[in-house]
Design an enzyme around this catalytic site. Structure first.
Site, PDB file in Angstrom:
ATOM      1  N   HIS A  32     -27.777 -16.110  24.678  1.00 41.68           N
ATOM      2  CA  HIS A  32     -26.719 -15.918  25.665  1.00 41.68           C
ATOM      3  C   HIS A  32     -25.977 -17.220  25.989  1.00 41.68           C
ATOM      4  O   HIS A  32     -25.023 -17.189  26.771  1.00 41.68           O
ATOM      5  CB  HIS A  32     -27.309 -15.344  26.962  1.00 41.68           C
ATOM      6  CG  HIS A  32     -27.611 -13.882  26.883  1.00 41.68           C
ATOM      7  ND1 HIS A  32     -28.377 -13.328  25.896  1.00 41.68           N
ATOM      8  CD2 HIS A  32     -27.228 -12.840  27.679  1.00 41.68           C
ATOM      9  CE1 HIS A  32     -28.482 -12.012  26.082  1.00 41.68           C
ATOM     10  NE2 HIS A  32     -27.779 -11.694  27.154  1.00 41.68           N
ATOM     11  N   HIS A  68       0.845  -1.190   0.000  1.00 42.85           N
ATOM     12  CA  HIS A  68       0.000   0.000   0.000  1.00 42.85           C
ATOM     13  C   HIS A  68       0.885   1.246   0.000  1.00 42.85           C
ATOM     14  O   HIS A  68       1.281   1.733   1.066  1.00 42.85           O
ATOM     15  CB  HIS A  68      -0.904   0.002   1.234  1.00 42.85           C
ATOM     16  CG  HIS A  68      -1.795  -1.186   1.351  1.00 42.85           C
ATOM     17  ND1 HIS A  68      -1.327  -2.439   1.701  1.00 42.85           N
ATOM     18  CD2 HIS A  68      -3.135  -1.318   1.168  1.00 42.85           C
ATOM     19  CE1 HIS A  68      -2.336  -3.292   1.734  1.00 42.85           C
ATOM     20  NE2 HIS A  68      -3.439  -2.645   1.416  1.00 42.85           N
ATOM     21  N   HIS A 120      -4.086   3.050  -3.285  1.00 42.39           N
ATOM     22  CA  HIS A 120      -4.263   2.496  -1.942  1.00 42.39           C
ATOM     23  C   HIS A 120      -3.579   1.152  -1.771  1.00 42.39           C
ATOM     24  O   HIS A 120      -2.682   1.010  -0.940  1.00 42.39           O
ATOM     25  CB  HIS A 120      -5.759   2.367  -1.624  1.00 42.39           C
ATOM     26  CG  HIS A 120      -6.046   1.922  -0.226  1.00 42.39           C
ATOM     27  ND1 HIS A 120      -5.822   0.637   0.205  1.00 42.39           N
ATOM     28  CD2 HIS A 120      -6.554   2.579   0.844  1.00 42.39           C
ATOM     29  CE1 HIS A 120      -6.171   0.525   1.474  1.00 42.39           C
ATOM     30  NE2 HIS A 120      -6.617   1.701   1.878  1.00 42.39           N
ATOM     31  N   GLU A 140     -17.343  -4.499  24.681  1.00 40.69           N
ATOM     32  CA  GLU A 140     -16.475  -5.677  24.745  1.00 40.69           C
ATOM     33  C   GLU A 140     -15.297  -5.587  23.784  1.00 40.69           C
ATOM     34  O   GLU A 140     -14.174  -5.979  24.123  1.00 40.69           O
ATOM     35  CB  GLU A 140     -17.273  -6.953  24.448  1.00 40.69           C
ATOM     36  CG  GLU A 140     -18.271  -7.347  25.520  1.00 40.69           C
ATOM     37  CD  GLU A 140     -19.635  -6.708  25.302  1.00 40.69           C
ATOM     38  OE1 GLU A 140     -20.564  -7.029  26.052  1.00 40.69           O
ATOM     39  OE2 GLU A 140     -19.760  -5.896  24.355  1.00 40.69           O
TER      40      GLU A 140
END
Length: 694
Positions: free
Chosen positions: A498, A37, A285, A437
């Site tokens: 869950h 890149h 890129h 999280e």
């Protein structure tokens, strides 16, 4: 001015020459590899140059200096930018024990071997492979997530170790990032957390080039990033031209002078700067410019068009006189101050030394809880919380928290003086990550890179939100601790959304991650003893919500067998079983109940508790055969999760009791009966396996 015109250069000319050296090294490295890149390094060369030469407090001769500023290249695809900076700054190599070597971390040959096998210049920066690389980046957003943890570590260290007249820790954390970092959810989580904590030592530099891999950024990204970050509580500064060194210096100074919140510097840049046909396009890129475009670009820079990997006279010397001289002077001043600090505060200095080498304090295992036999027992999350609190009192740098679940996963440190890490009050050891999280896991890795021993907890099912960072912890070989509770259908009424099923198998597949699922309170204690002594491996500790019996260790084997990953918990009287019952976690008690029933029927059984496959597989062949004798073909595994992977232990005639679908919402007793987690089912499977193994 042409690079070939070697004469006395003005400071401005030397700046331009150095910046174009960074650019052309990146261009040539990518072109030679035919992969990479080039566009971002071409755009960000002046941004990195201004930071490293004027502001970054970093000594190339001592790259592990504890109070160095951290530089994170979160847009890791621009790795040639970092490699060029490491080469031109003449950063020294470091041994695995963090001792500086006389060799350079990156040589010109390494630049030429970009992305080649066994090179120190891989496609994305990798921690522990190349000195000066502070963290492994590549998956977008992870680097800035790590940077938040690094900044938390810096503030925590300052609050706990600085004393009047001694600023042992006052480092800053700089992170380059791009559109991709800020589009990824982890980037938003990390920015929100940093803004809430008002981390004054954190600076993100956003490469606003308005191009993504697919095309113009406005195809998918039109928000006002600066306004978003103001909403997070950040200080926001704009630089309208990435090539304006004066404006960049003012922006960096603005950050240094801002002491009440993190700073975002929005830099408008041109991806592929100087490329006549590819500047400001996605073609710059993710692929080489091409031979002809390289020639045209170098011509635009006033560079010899056919020169490759050219470092003109004066450039290396400029870096030596810049970051080299300035950084070394700062490091030497710190060393002198720290020598006096050691005399006045020897205990604190010893703690810092041990932290830097990932060593434990003397007496780390004193006053740990003992758990007597108890048929009713306790949840392993409860025993885990007790052991964690005992260890944390012995290890002052054991720091962590939870993703808004500390009351459920029992990760709160409750002893006197533990305290909370909060905005403007950074000495506490309880971190509150909120419902983030992904950012929590990234921050834990950043904390570990800052040599704090971090832990973070949540429900096991939500490891899916953390997996990229868990994987990177294993890749980097850092000892982050991930605590997971509510580990099976045993959590009950919350239901299948869950209840983890495939998570154990998924984490067991991660190379280098040590996973432990202990069966009772004493196995929890032994699991923590294993985890806390790890230096180069992350750990996942998987715990129950429901109570499990605490085994009578006078009747069954000692829990110290956890240190070998698997051990014989109960055995046939003559040590020659007809069938082996294997389990982990809460299901080991089912194996024990089935063992007792089989014994009453005159069937000789063995129970093997297997809290950690990872550790067991590292044992000698002799030990593994001792625990699982090859001649015993009748085997049963019991685990309230996917059975994937158990075939290696049960063999072709064995049986695996596990989950083959998602769970259900119901009381735990009904769930265990519905899905076959009963002693009777284990006994039935044992009989079947014995019959089929004859």
């Amino acid at each position: 001015m042409a690079a070939s015109e070697q004469a006395l250069l003005t400071n401005e000319q030397l700046d331009v020459l150095s910046i174009n050296t960074i650019r052309t090294l990146a261009i040539d490295g990518v072109q030679k590899a035919n992969s990479g890149h080039p566009g971002a390094p071409m755009a960000l060369a002046p941004v990195a140059y201004a930071l490293w030469q004027q502001f970054l407090r970093f000594d190339p001769a001592t790259p592990t200096w504890p109070n160095r500023d951290r530089f994170v290249l979160s847009n890791g695809h621009a790795s040639m930018l970092l490699y060029a900076m490491l080469y031109l700054s003449e950063v020294r190599g470091v041994t695995p024990e963090y001792e500086t070597t006389g060799e350079f971390a990156v040589t010109l040959d390494d630049i030429k071997n970009f992305r080649q096998i066994d090179s120190r210049t891989p496609g994305h920066p990798e921690y522990r492979m190349t000195a000066g690389v502070e963290t492994t980046t590549g998956p977008l957003g992870q680097g800035i997530g790590n940077s938040v943890g690094m900044a938390i570590a810096g503030d925590w260290l300052a609050a706990n170790f600085n004393r009047p007249g001694f600023e042992v820790f006052n480092y800053n954390v700089y992170a380059f990032c791009g559109d991709g970092d800020l589009m990824e959810g982890v980037g938003s989580e990390a920015a929100s957390l940093a803004g809430h904590l008002r981390l004054p030592n954190l600076c993100w530099i956003y490469d606003n080039n308005r191009i993504t891999l697919d095309g113009p950024a406005d195809w998918s990204f039109t928000e006002d990033v600066g306004e978003r970050f103001k909403g997070y509580g950040w200080n926001v500064v704009h630089v309208t031209d990435a090539n304006n060194l004066d404006a960049l210096a003012k922006a960096y100074n603005n950050f240094v002078q801002t002491t009440d919140r993190p700073t975002l510097i929005v830099v408008n840049s041109h991806i592929g700067y100087g490329s006549p046909h590819k500047q400001d396009t996605n073609e710059a890129h993710g692929e080489p410019l091409g031979v002809e475009e390289v020639r045209l670009t170098k011509k635009d820079y006033g560079w010899p068009e056919d020169a490759q990997f050219l470092v003109p006279d004066g450039v290396l010397e400029s870096f030596r006189q810049g970051i080299g001289k300035r950084g070394h002077a700062l490091q030497q001043k710190w060393e002198a101050s720290f020598a006096e600090y050691k005399k006045k505060f020897p205990d604190l200095a010893e703690q810092i030394k041990r932290m830097q080498h990932r060593e434990l304090p003397d007496g780390w295992d004193k006053n740990l809880p003992a758990f007597p036999a108890d048929a009713k027992g306790m949840a392993t999350r409860d025993s885990g919380g007790k052991v964690l609190n005992a260890l944390a009192q012995n290890i002052p740098w054991l720091v962590g928290g939870s993703a808004d679940l500390a009351s459920s996963d029992r990760t709160r440190l409750k002893f006197e003086g533990a305290g909370d890490f909060q905005p403007g009050s950074y000495g506490g050891r309880n971190l509150h990550f909120g419902v983030r999280e992904h950012a929590m896991a990234g921050a834990l890795n950043g904390l570990a890179l800052g040599k704090i021993r971090p832990f973070g907890g949540t429900f096991f099912n939500f490891t899916d939100y953390m997996k990229p960072a868990v994987r990177l912890a294993a890749l980097m070989e850092i000892p982050s601790i991930f605590i997971y509770t509510h580990d099976s259908i045993g959590l009950g009424e919350d239901g299948p959304t869950h209840q983890p099923i495939e998570q154990l198998a998924g984490l067991r597949a991660v190379p280098g991650l040590v996973l432990l699922r202990p069966a009772d309170a004493n196995e929890v204690l032994e699991a923590w003893k294993v985890i806390i002594q790890l230096k180069n491996e992350p750990a996942a500790l998987v715990l129950t919500r429901q109570a499990v019996p605490t085994f009578d260790r006078s009747q069954y084997a000692s829990a110290s067998g956890v240190s070998k990953g698997a051990y014989v918990l109960a055995d046939a009287p003559d040590g020659k079983p007809q069938v082996i019952l294997m389990g982990t976690g809460s299901e080991v008690s089912l194996c024990i109940s089935a063992y007792e029933q089989l014994k009453a029927e005159g069937i000789k059984a063995r129970v093997v508790s297997m809290p950690s496959w990872d550790i067991f597989e590292k044992q000698s062949d002799g030990y593994k055969k001792q625990v699982l004798p090859p001649e015993v073909k009748a085997r049963v595994s019991v685990e309230a999760a996917s059975t994937f992977g158990w075939s290696q232990y049960v063999g072709p005639t064995g049986r695996s009791i596990g989950m083959h679908r998602f769970g259900a919402s119901a009381p735990i007793k009904d769930l265990l009966k519905k899905f076959g987690f009963t002693p009777e089912k284990v006994v039935e499977a044992a009989r079947e396996s014995i019959a089929h193994s004859k």
